[in-house]
Design a protein around this motif. Structure first.
Motif, short mmCIF file in Angstrom:
data_model
loop_
_atom_site.label_atom_id
_atom_site.label_comp_id
_atom_site.label_asym_id
_atom_site.label_seq_id
_atom_site.Cartn_x
_atom_site.Cartn_y
_atom_site.Cartn_z
N SER A 110 0.86 -1.18 0.00
CA SER A 110 0.00 0.00 0.00
C SER A 110 0.90 1.24 0.00
O SER A 110 2.08 1.15 0.34
N PRO A 111 0.35 2.39 -0.42
CA PRO A 111 1.20 3.59 -0.48
C PRO A 111 1.50 4.13 0.92
O PRO A 111 0.59 4.31 1.72
N HIS A 112 2.77 4.37 1.22
CA HIS A 112 3.17 4.90 2.53
C HIS A 112 3.78 6.29 2.32
O HIS A 112 5.00 6.43 2.20
N GLU A 113 2.91 7.28 2.31
CA GLU A 113 3.38 8.65 2.05
C GLU A 113 4.30 9.16 3.16
O GLU A 113 5.19 9.97 2.91
N ASN A 114 4.10 8.63 4.39
CA ASN A 114 4.96 9.07 5.50
C ASN A 114 6.43 8.68 5.24
O ASN A 114 7.35 9.45 5.56
N VAL A 115 6.62 7.51 4.64
CA VAL A 115 8.00 7.06 4.36
C VAL A 115 8.60 7.91 3.24
O VAL A 115 9.77 8.31 3.30
N VAL A 116 7.78 8.21 2.24
CA VAL A 116 8.25 9.08 1.14
C VAL A 116 8.69 10.43 1.73
O VAL A 116 9.77 10.94 1.40
N ARG A 117 7.87 10.98 2.61
CA ARG A 117 8.19 12.29 3.21
C ARG A 117 9.47 12.23 4.04
O ARG A 117 10.29 13.15 3.99
N GLU A 118 9.63 11.15 4.79
CA GLU A 118 10.84 11.05 5.64
C GLU A 118 12.10 11.00 4.77
O GLU A 118 13.11 11.66 5.07
N ILE A 119 12.04 10.23 3.69
CA ILE A 119 13.22 10.16 2.81
C ILE A 119 13.45 11.51 2.14
O ILE A 119 14.60 11.99 2.05
N LYS A 121 12.81 14.39 3.30
CA LYS A 121 13.38 15.29 4.31
C LYS A 121 14.90 15.08 4.41
O LYS A 121 15.68 16.03 4.45
N GLN A 122 15.29 13.81 4.41
CA GLN A 122 16.73 13.52 4.50
C GLN A 122 17.46 13.95 3.23
O GLN A 122 18.60 14.42 3.29
N LEU A 123 16.81 13.76 2.09
CA LEU A 123 17.43 14.18 0.82
C LEU A 123 17.65 15.70 0.83
O LEU A 123 18.71 16.19 0.40
N LYS A 124 16.64 16.43 1.32
CA LYS A 124 16.78 17.90 1.38
C LYS A 124 17.91 18.28 2.32
O LYS A 124 18.68 19.20 2.04
N ALA A 125 18.00 17.56 3.44
CA ALA A 125 19.07 17.85 4.40
C ALA A 125 20.45 17.61 3.78
O ALA A 125 21.45 18.19 4.21
N HIS A 126 20.49 16.76 2.75
CA HIS A 126 21.76 16.50 2.04
C HIS A 126 21.91 17.37 0.81
O HIS A 126 22.74 17.09 -0.06
N GLY A 127 21.10 18.40 0.70
CA GLY A 127 21.29 19.37 -0.39
C GLY A 127 20.65 19.01 -1.71
O GLY A 127 21.09 19.50 -2.77
N ALA A 128 19.59 18.19 -1.68
CA ALA A 128 18.91 17.86 -2.94
C ALA A 128 18.22 19.10 -3.51
O ALA A 128 17.77 19.97 -2.76
N GLY A 129 18.15 19.14 -4.84
CA GLY A 129 17.36 20.19 -5.50
C GLY A 129 15.93 19.70 -5.64
O GLY A 129 15.35 19.18 -4.69
N LYS A 130 15.40 19.79 -6.85
CA LYS A 130 14.02 19.35 -7.10
C LYS A 130 13.87 17.84 -6.80
O LYS A 130 14.68 17.03 -7.23
N ILE A 131 12.83 17.50 -6.02
CA ILE A 131 12.58 16.09 -5.72
C ILE A 131 11.23 15.68 -6.31
O ILE A 131 10.22 16.33 -6.06
N VAL A 132 11.24 14.61 -7.09
CA VAL A 132 10.00 14.03 -7.61
C VAL A 132 9.82 12.70 -6.89
O VAL A 132 10.69 11.83 -6.98
N SER A 133 8.74 12.56 -6.13
CA SER A 133 8.61 11.34 -5.32
C SER A 133 7.24 10.70 -5.49
O SER A 133 6.26 11.37 -5.77
N ARG A 134 7.21 9.39 -5.28
CA ARG A 134 5.97 8.62 -5.41
C ARG A 134 5.98 7.46 -4.42
O ARG A 134 7.03 6.84 -4.21
N ALA A 135 4.81 7.17 -3.86
CA ALA A 135 4.62 5.90 -3.15
C ALA A 135 4.00 4.96 -4.18
O ALA A 135 2.89 5.17 -4.65
N VAL A 136 4.76 3.94 -4.57
CA VAL A 136 4.34 3.06 -5.67
C VAL A 136 3.76 1.77 -5.11
O VAL A 136 4.35 1.15 -4.22
N ARG A 137 2.59 1.38 -5.62
CA ARG A 137 1.99 0.11 -5.19
C ARG A 137 2.61 -1.05 -5.96
O ARG A 137 2.81 -0.96 -7.18
N LEU A 138 2.84 -2.17 -5.24
CA LEU A 138 3.44 -3.34 -5.91
C LEU A 138 2.58 -3.81 -7.06
O LEU A 138 3.07 -4.30 -8.07
N ARG A 139 1.26 -3.67 -6.93
CA ARG A 139 0.41 -4.17 -8.03
C ARG A 139 0.62 -3.36 -9.30
O ARG A 139 0.38 -3.85 -10.40
#
Ligand code: FMN
Length: 160
Positions: A110-119, A121-139
């Motif tokens: 199932s989609p876990h948006e909280n996990v996407v957000r946590e990652i 946040k860490q990417l931003k803390a490491h100086g990421a620019g634009k982030i495109v993110s998705r919670a992808v379902r296995l199906r």
């Protein structure tokens, strides 16, 4: 654009998703490096759940560095509603991303948006620019058309 596509996968779904992104990038004329994030030792289920729930990382087989390219793609599974320990350790080892663009895909039943957000946040803390993110379902990974559509959409947003 030059991209590093880093992924962690045990039973192959995240690997399929990472390879779909890699394919999409190459088809659009970008150069890629596909990197499997390997734990130093195999993890049992109990250890996997324990480490995920208590935000513990795990030793990796090597120190992974991200190339000088403009894009980092990170693909990995959600475990126990949390960031899996391999992705966690990779994030901890990341050097400054210097504004690099990032595609962050987190796959699960199932989609876990909280996990996407946590990652993110860490990417931003490491100086990421634009982030495109998705919670992808296995199906969606099980359907070649849907998986290709997820890859095409993420890549077009990231490179635009
Ligand atoms: C220890 C463990 C815990 C998991 N916990 C969740 C979860 O909380 N939510 C979810 O949607 N999927 C969960 N999954 C399913 C994984 O996300 C799924 O196995 C993974 O994305 C498939 O990845 P792979 O085939 O690349 O190894 C869990 C899987 C494992 C092994």
């Amino acid at each position: 654009m030059q991209a590093t596509v880093a992924y962690f996968s045990v039973s192959g779904k995240n690997e399929q998703m990472a390879k779909a992104i890699d394919r999409e990038l190459r088809e659009k004329g970008h150069s890629t490096e596909l990197v499997y994030l390997k734990p130093a030792r195999a993890m049992g289920v109990i250890s996997a759940v324990f480490r995920s729930v208590f935000s513990r990382s795990v030793e990796l087989a090597e120190h992974y560095t991200v190339s000088d390219g403009e894009l980092l793609v990170l693909v990995g599974p959600v475990w126990a509603s949390s960031v899996n320990p391999v992705t966690r350790e990779f994030l901890a080892q990341l050097s400054d991303l210097g504004g690099k663009r990032v595609i962050n895909l987190v796959c699960g039943f199932s989609p876990h948006e909280n996990v996407v957000r946590e990652i993110n946040k860490q990417l931003k803390a490491h100086g990421a620019g634009k982030i495109v993110s998705r919670a992808v379902r296995l199906r969606d990974i099980d359907s070649p058309d849907k998986m290709a559509a997820v890859a095409a959409d993420a890549v077009s947003q990231a490179v635009s």
